[in-house]
Design a protein around this motif. Structure first.
Motif, PDB file in Angstrom:
ATOM      1  N   UNK B  45      25.452  24.099  74.619  1.00 33.68           N
ATOM      2  CA  UNK B  45      24.532  23.301  75.444  1.00 33.68           C
ATOM      3  C   UNK B  45      23.226  23.049  74.691  1.00 33.68           C
ATOM      4  N   UNK B  46      22.697  21.839  74.846  1.00 32.54           N
ATOM      5  CA  UNK B  46      21.456  21.506  74.138  1.00 32.54           C
ATOM      6  C   UNK B  46      20.241  21.564  75.068  1.00 32.54           C
ATOM      7  N   UNK B  47      20.491  21.388  76.366  1.00 31.79           N
ATOM      8  CA  UNK B  47      19.383  21.418  77.331  1.00 31.79           C
ATOM      9  C   UNK B  47      19.402  22.761  78.056  1.00 31.79           C
ATOM     10  N   UNK B  73      17.851  28.780  77.641  1.00 30.89           N
ATOM     11  CA  UNK B  73      16.860  27.818  77.154  1.00 30.89           C
ATOM     12  C   UNK B  73      17.080  27.686  75.651  1.00 30.89           C
ATOM     13  N   UNK B  74      18.001  26.738  75.244  1.00 31.15           N
ATOM     14  CA  UNK B  74      18.394  26.692  73.827  1.00 31.15           C
ATOM     15  C   UNK B  74      17.225  26.522  72.859  1.00 31.15           C
ATOM     16  N   UNK B 191      27.799  20.360  79.558  1.00 33.60           N
ATOM     17  CA  UNK B 191      27.767  20.921  78.207  1.00 33.60           C
ATOM     18  C   UNK B 191      28.475  22.256  78.068  1.00 33.60           C
ATOM     19  N   UNK B 192      29.190  22.701  79.113  1.00 36.44           N
ATOM     20  CA  UNK B 192      29.846  24.015  79.070  1.00 36.44           C
ATOM     21  C   UNK B 192      31.354  23.870  79.272  1.00 36.44           C
ATOM     22  N   UNK B 216      24.597  23.747  86.017  1.00 35.45           N
ATOM     23  CA  UNK B 216      23.513  22.756  86.161  1.00 35.45           C
ATOM     24  C   UNK B 216      22.761  22.653  84.856  1.00 35.45           C
ATOM     25  N   UNK B 217      22.281  21.428  84.564  1.00 33.19           N
ATOM     26  CA  UNK B 217      21.415  21.248  83.403  1.00 33.19           C
ATOM     27  C   UNK B 217      20.134  20.595  83.830  1.00 33.19           C
TER      28      UNK B 217
END
Lengths: 203, 217
Positions: B45-47, B73-74, B191-192, B216-217
Motif C-alpha cells: 500500500x502506498x497511502x 502510514x507508509x 492496495x491490499x 480503508x485508505x
C-alpha cells in the motif's frame, strides 16, 4: 437546632426510603429473571477500536440453560464457539470445514466472560466476583457493573440495558481503558424454549 | 543391461535439462529496467490504510483463530498491529515507528518478546517494501516481476509474481535459507491482497492464513 434535627431526620428517611425502593426494584428484577429456565437469542456485536474508523461487526447466537450451561457462538466474520457446561469450558474455531479446539488463548479472560454472561442472563448481578453492580430503574431499566482491581486494566465498566419484557437483556455496552468499546445488541430472544444438552457440549 | 538403462535415464534427464534451457530465453527477464522498478512495489500500500483480517494460525499441532487489525502510514514507515480474539479481546497491541517497536499490550501466549518481534516482522514483510532500492529486478515476457533486495544483515527479500497469477515473497537469511514465505492472492482491495498465506520457518515455525475482511485508505 430543631430545624437541623428535623432536616437530618428527613434526609435520613429519604435516603432509607430510596434504598428500600432500590432494594425492592432489584428484588423484583431478580424475581423476573428467576422464572427463566433458558434463553435463545441472536446478537450483533459492534467492536469499536481507536485504531479503526468503522467498528468491526460480528454476528452470533446465544443459548443459555440455567444454572450453568451457555453456548456463545460467532457466525461471522469468524466462526467460533465457547461452550460452558458446569465447570467445563471448551472453545472451538471452524476452519477448513472442521471444528478445531482452540489453543489456550486468553483462556482465563474468556472463562471469566462466560461466567459473567451466565450470571447476567439470570439476573444474578450481585454474585459477580469481578464487578460491583448498581441498579437503575430507568427507563430504560439498566445495571452498571464497575470493575474491581485487576480487571480494570481491561474493562472500565459494563452497562446492561434491560428490555421492558421481564428477564430480557436488550443491549450490553462494555467500556475499556483507552477509549475502545463493545456494544452487543440482542434480538429474536426466545425464553424457556426446550434446548438439547448437546448444544452446550458439542460445537 | 543395467548400464544401458542407466545411460537411458541419464540421456532423458539431459534432454529435459536441455529443453528447459532452450525454452528459457522465451521468458528471459529484462534486467534492471527503470520502467519496471515500480512493479517491485505493486503489492505494497502506498497511502495510509487500515485493515481487518481473519487470521487462522497453525503453530505446532494446534490452531487458533484471530482477528488482525493493522493501521499503517507508509511514508513514515509507521505501523500499528492489534490481534483480537473472536470475541474482541485485545490479545496483542504493538506499534512500529522510527525503527523501534513499542508493545502496548500482550497477553499470554503472545507476551514473549520473540513473538512480538516475529509478528511485527511478518506484518512489515507483508505491508512495507524494504527501505532500500532493490539490488536486482526484472520483468519476464509473461509479465512476471522478480525483485531482489539485500538487507543490512545480509538477508535477502525476493518478490515475484503478477497481479494475474498472484505474488510470492521470500525472506532468506544470510546462509540463503528461506526463513519466511508469503503467498498473496488478489483481487487487491485498497492496495491490499484479499488472501495471504504466510509460513515462518525460523526461529519459530508457524503458518498464518489471512483473509481480508475490511480495508480503508
Amino acid at each position: 437546632m430543631k430545624r437541623f434535627v428535623f432536616l437530618s431526620v428527613f434526609i435520613a428517611a429519604a435516603v432509607f426510603s430510596a434504598e428500600m425502593a432500590l432494594a425492592q426494584d432489584l428484588t423484583s428484577l431478580k424475581e423476573a429473571f428467576r422464572n427463566i429456565r433458558s434463553v435463545k437469542a441472536e446478537f450483533l456485536q459492534k467492536r469499536s477500536l481507536t485504531i479503526l474508523t468503522k467498528p468491526l461487526l460480528s454476528e452470533g447466537k446465544l443459548f443459555l440453560s440455567t444454572p450453568d450451561s451457555l453456548r456463545w457462538e460467532y457466525l461471522s466474520p469468524l466462526r467460533s464457539v465457547m461452550l460452558r457446561k458446569g465447570n467445563k469450558i471448551q472453545i472451538y474455531n471452524f476452519s477448513d470445514g472442521f471444528w478445531k479446539p482452540e489453543m489456550a488463548q486468553a483462556a482465563e479472560s474468556r472463562r471469566m466472560v462466560l461466567l459473567e454472561i451466565s450470571l447476567w442472563f439470570q439476573g444474578r448481578f450481585d454474585e459477580s466476583k469481578a464487578f460491583k453492580h448498581s441498579y437503575f430503574p430507568g427507563p430504560p431499566e439498566h445495571v452498571i457493573l464497575v470493575s474491581g482491581e485487576g480487571i480494570n486494566k481491561f474493562i472500565n465498566r459494563i452497562e446492561i440495558i434491560l428490555s421492558v419484557r421481564p428477564g430480557v437483556i436488550d443491549r450490553v455496552e462494555i467500556e475499556e481503558p483507552g477509549g475502545s468499546r463493545t456494544s452487543i445488541e440482542f434480538k429474536n430472544v426466545e425464553l424457556n424454549s426446550s434446548l438439547s444438552s448437546e448444544v452446550f457440549e458439542k460445537p | 543391461m543395467i548400464c544401458r538403462k542407466g545411460f537411458e535415464i541419464f540421456l532423458l534427464g539431459f534432454l529435459i535439462l536441455f529443453i528447459g534451457c532452450v525454452l528459457r530465453p522465451e521468458t528471459r527477464s529484462t534486467l534492471r529496467s527503470p520502467g519496471d522498478l515500480p512493479g517491485c512495489y505493486a503489492i505494497f500500500p502506498v497511502k495510509p490504510w487500515e485493515s481487518v483480517h481473519k487470521i487462522e494460525a497453525t503453530i505446532g499441532g494446534g490452531s487458533s483463530s484471530l482477528i488482525g487489525v493493522t493501521k499503517g502510514e507508509p511514508s513514515e514507515h509507521r505501523l500499528q498491529s492489534v490481534l483480537l480474539s473472536p470475541e474482541g479481546f485485545i490479545l496483542f497491541d504493538a506499534e512500529l515507528s522510527g525503527g523501534g517497536m513499542a508493545v502496548r499490550k500482550a497477553l499470554d501466549p503472545f507476551h514473549s518478546p520473540a513473538f512480538a518481534r516475529g509478528l511485527m516482522e511478518d506484518v512489515s514483510l507483508l505491508f512495507f517494501p524494504p527501505q532500500v532500492k532493490p539490488t536486482a529486478w526484472g520483468k519476464e515476457t509473461d509479465g512476471t516481476m522478480i525483485c531482489v533486495w539485500e538487507g543490512p544483515d545480509e538477508s535477502h527479500t525476493e518478490i515475484s509474481g503478477s497481479m494475474e497469477s498472484g505474488w510470492k515473497i521470500l525472506r532468506r537469511n544470510k546462509q540463503g535459507k528461506i526463513i519466511k514465505k508469503a503467498v498473496l492472492h488478489g483481487p487487491f482491495v485498497s492496495g491490499l491482497a484479499s488472501r495471504v498465506e504466510l509460513w515462518s520457518f525460523k526461529p519459530a515455525s508457524y503458518r498464518l492464513r489471512m483473509t481480508l475482511i475490511q480495508a480503508f485508505q
